[in-house]
Design an enzyme around this catalytic site. Structure first.
Site, PDB file in Angstrom:
ATOM      1  N   GLU A  89      33.925  62.864  21.307  1.00 22.77           N
ATOM      2  CA  GLU A  89      34.751  63.916  20.702  1.00 22.77           C
ATOM      3  C   GLU A  89      35.882  63.264  19.895  1.00 22.77           C
ATOM      4  O   GLU A  89      36.517  62.315  20.374  1.00 22.77           O
ATOM      5  CB  GLU A  89      35.318  64.728  21.871  1.00 22.77           C
ATOM      6  CG  GLU A  89      36.358  65.737  21.548  1.00 22.77           C
ATOM      7  CD  GLU A  89      36.983  66.325  22.833  1.00 22.77           C
ATOM      8  OE1 GLU A  89      37.645  67.335  22.708  1.00 22.77           O
ATOM      9  OE2 GLU A  89      36.803  65.759  23.934  1.00 22.77           O
ATOM     10  N   HIS A  90      36.128  63.772  18.689  1.00 21.60           N
ATOM     11  CA  HIS A  90      37.273  63.294  17.910  1.00 21.60           C
ATOM     12  C   HIS A  90      38.537  64.028  18.364  1.00 21.60           C
ATOM     13  O   HIS A  90      38.516  65.245  18.544  1.00 21.60           O
ATOM     14  CB  HIS A  90      37.058  63.558  16.407  1.00 21.60           C
ATOM     15  CG  HIS A  90      38.302  63.350  15.607  1.00 21.60           C
ATOM     16  ND1 HIS A  90      38.588  62.150  14.993  1.00 21.60           N
ATOM     17  CD2 HIS A  90      39.352  64.168  15.362  1.00 21.60           C
ATOM     18  CE1 HIS A  90      39.770  62.245  14.398  1.00 21.60           C
ATOM     19  NE2 HIS A  90      40.252  63.465  14.596  1.00 21.60           N
ATOM     20  N   LEU A  91      39.607  63.286  18.555  1.00 19.26           N
ATOM     21  CA  LEU A  91      40.889  63.919  18.889  1.00 19.26           C
ATOM     22  C   LEU A  91      41.920  63.522  17.839  1.00 19.26           C
ATOM     23  O   LEU A  91      41.948  62.362  17.404  1.00 19.26           O
ATOM     24  CB  LEU A  91      41.363  63.464  20.279  1.00 19.26           C
ATOM     25  CG  LEU A  91      40.456  63.816  21.466  1.00 19.26           C
ATOM     26  CD1 LEU A  91      41.020  63.229  22.770  1.00 19.26           C
ATOM     27  CD2 LEU A  91      40.295  65.320  21.615  1.00 19.26           C
ATOM     28  N   ASP A 151      42.656  50.014  31.860  1.00 19.29           N
ATOM     29  CA  ASP A 151      43.108  49.180  30.724  1.00 19.29           C
ATOM     30  C   ASP A 151      44.275  49.901  30.047  1.00 19.29           C
ATOM     31  O   ASP A 151      44.258  50.159  28.853  1.00 19.29           O
ATOM     32  CB  ASP A 151      41.950  48.960  29.738  1.00 19.29           C
ATOM     33  CG  ASP A 151      42.289  47.922  28.666  1.00 19.29           C
ATOM     34  OD1 ASP A 151      43.334  47.258  28.772  1.00 19.29           O
ATOM     35  OD2 ASP A 151      41.505  47.780  27.705  1.00 19.29           O
TER      36      ASP A 151
HETATM   37  N1  LIG Z   1      38.280  59.952  20.322  1.00 13.26           N
HETATM   38  C1  LIG Z   1      39.039  59.503  19.322  1.00 13.26           C
HETATM   39  N2  LIG Z   1      39.386  60.323  18.302  1.00 13.26           N
HETATM   40  C2  LIG Z   1      40.133  59.873  17.269  1.00 13.26           C
HETATM   41  N3  LIG Z   1      40.603  58.615  17.169  1.00 13.26           N
HETATM   42  C3  LIG Z   1      40.297  57.743  18.151  1.00 13.26           C
HETATM   43  C4  LIG Z   1      39.502  58.140  19.270  1.00 13.26           C
HETATM   44  N4  LIG Z   1      39.360  57.071  20.096  1.00 13.26           N
HETATM   45  C5  LIG Z   1      40.026  56.061  19.517  1.00 13.26           C
HETATM   46  N5  LIG Z   1      40.590  56.455  18.342  1.00 13.26           N
HETATM   47  C6  LIG Z   1      41.388  55.622  17.406  1.00 13.26           C
HETATM   48  O1  LIG Z   1      40.732  54.370  17.192  1.00 13.26           O
HETATM   49  C7  LIG Z   1      41.587  53.280  17.554  1.00 13.26           C
HETATM   50  C8  LIG Z   1      40.768  52.188  18.228  1.00 13.26           C
HETATM   51  O2  LIG Z   1      40.117  52.737  19.377  1.00 13.26           O
HETATM   52  P1  LIG Z   1      39.983  51.936  20.749  1.00 13.26           P
HETATM   53  O3  LIG Z   1      41.328  51.599  21.287  1.00 13.26           O
HETATM   54  O4  LIG Z   1      39.115  52.740  21.640  1.00 13.26           O
HETATM   55  O5  LIG Z   1      39.237  50.630  20.231  1.00 13.26           O
HETATM   56  P2  LIG Z   1      39.044  49.210  20.926  1.00 13.26           P
HETATM   57  O6  LIG Z   1      38.691  48.223  19.905  1.00 13.26           O
HETATM   58  O7  LIG Z   1      38.115  49.360  22.080  1.00 13.26           O
HETATM   59  O8  LIG Z   1      40.488  49.032  21.481  1.00 13.26           O
HETATM   60  P3  LIG Z   1      41.416  47.930  22.084  1.00 13.26           P
HETATM   61  O9  LIG Z   1      42.208  47.459  20.910  1.00 13.26           O
HETATM   62  O10 LIG Z   1      42.262  48.704  23.080  1.00 13.26           O
HETATM   63  O11 LIG Z   1      40.564  46.911  22.735  1.00 13.26           O
HETATM   64  C9  LIG Z   1      42.644  53.877  18.458  1.00 13.26           C
HETATM   65  O12 LIG Z   1      43.860  53.210  18.368  1.00 13.26           O
HETATM   66  C10 LIG Z   1      42.755  55.309  17.972  1.00 13.26           C
HETATM   67  O13 LIG Z   1      43.683  55.376  16.904  1.00 13.26           O
END
Ligand SMILES: Nc1ncnc2c1ncn2[C@@H]1O[C@H](COP(=O)(O)OP(=O)(O)OP(=O)(O)O)[C@@H](O)[C@H]1O
Length: 312
Positions: A89-91, A218
């Site tokens: 889901e996009h938030l 985390d």
């Molecule tokens: N469900 C979502 N809807 C909209 N934007 C999201 C969503 N999930 C993540 N994001 C955006 O994407 C970015 C990166 O996501 P996420 O932190 O899950 O990636 P990652 O590479 O696994 O992270 P990390 O840097 O914590 O290891 C987040 O900072 C957020 O801005």
């Protein structure tokens, strides 16, 4: 890639919306689809499928507690070239600000959820005429671990079930990080400190009853946000563990505002020895960062180990 996403989502509409979002580990895009807006995380590492299966299982587990908002996972799929995608889901998220206190309360509710299930089960079993059959959607868990591997970063965590927390944390969290450091860096100094430290770890947990709590796993400031209606957590690496573990990474990387902590501790007060254990839990994240990002995290790891050794 887009053909693969269209097939996985069974959508004819697939239009990228907004900018790509890069975390430290994966890339993310939002798409408009026939079923509404989705957020897609893409990772090309060999561990990508395992990472995303763990993240999706973590999101499902947190959702079932109805305590704190997380994005609803839709699908994990392999991608044709290499790696995998997690579709969710996009938030519409903004940095945490006005909902810091609400997040503190909701995180405490998440941590207390399993304990409450345990109390309810015990009450049912000790009350004549009540079934006491652990029949909730989420069942009481009396051990530490998780039903799938989850990755803090891209390193898989050993989540096999274990009844004793100190054994779990020492053997399934710190030891695997030490093993990786030994393999990659052969660092004698850190191994010597570790051989001393593991002897004193149990002393940090004297007279403490630890009931397994479902953790985000985390919880750094990059995985916390808010919508217009309230706080949001994302990118979890869940397992059942000690609730105090959850607070260590936030303290290490940057202070969430004090209102978050005071709201949290109103529901879960600090137990004696909290500060020392926080250093122990910070050590896990320092070692995990060392294994992800290199030697820049060695000084912090050694400092925390020496601090713990000198504090007992
Ligand atoms: N469900 C979502 N809807 C909209 N934007 C999201 C969503 N999930 C993540 N994001 C955006 O994407 C970015 C990166 O996501 P996420 O932190 O899950 O990636 P990652 O590479 O696994 O992270 P990390 O840097 O914590 O290891 C987040 O900072 C957020 O801005």
């Amino acid at each position: 890639m887009e053909t693969c996403l269209k097939e996985e989502l069974n959508t004819s509409l697939l239009t990228a919306v907004g900018h790509a979002r890069g975390g430290c580990i994966s890339q993310g895009w939002s798409y408009a689809t026939d079923r509404g807006r989705v957020f897609v995380k893409i990772n090309h590492r060999p561990e990508a499928r395992k990472m995303f299966d763990g993240e999706a299982a973590s999101l499902e587990a947190i959702l079932k507690t109805h305590t704190v908002k997380v994005p609803r996972p839709i699908k994990v799929a392999n991608i044709p070239s290499d790696g995998a995608v997690l579709i969710m889901e996009h938030l519409d998220m903004n940095p945490l600000s006005i909902y810091a206190a609400v997040l503190g309360e909701q995180l405490a509710d998440l941590h207390l959820h399993n304990q409450k299930l345990g109390r309810k089960l015990w009450k049912e079993r000790t009350t004549i005429g009540m079934p006491g059959n652990n029949s909730e959607d989420v069942q009481f868990v009396d051990q530490f671990g998780f039903h799938v591997e989850t990755c803090c970063g891209y390193i898989p965590q050993v989540n096999e079930w274990q009844s004793d927390w100190v054994t779990f944390f020492t053997c399934q969290r710190l030891q695997p990080q030490m093993d990786l450091i030994e393999k990659v860096y052969g660092d004698r100094e850190v191994q010597e400190l570790w051989s001393q430290l593991q002897l004193i770890v149990p002393a940090l947990f004297c007279d403490l009853e630890i009931i397994p709590a479902l953790l985000h796993g985390d919880l750094w400031e990059g995985n916390v946000a808010e919508e217009n209606s309230g706080p949001v957590l994302f990118d979890p690496a869940s397992f059942y563990g000690h609730s105090e573990y959850e607070l260590a990474i936030g303290k290490m990387i940057g202070e969430h505002c004090e209102t978050f902590y005071s709201a949290y501790h109103q529901k879960i007060p600090r137990a004696p020895g909290f500060k020392k254990r926080l250093k122990l839990y910070q050590l896990f994240h320092a070692l995990n960062n060392w294994n992800h990002f290199g030697l820049a995290y060695r000084p912090l790891s050694l400092k925390l180990m020496r601090h713990l050794l000198n504090s007992l």
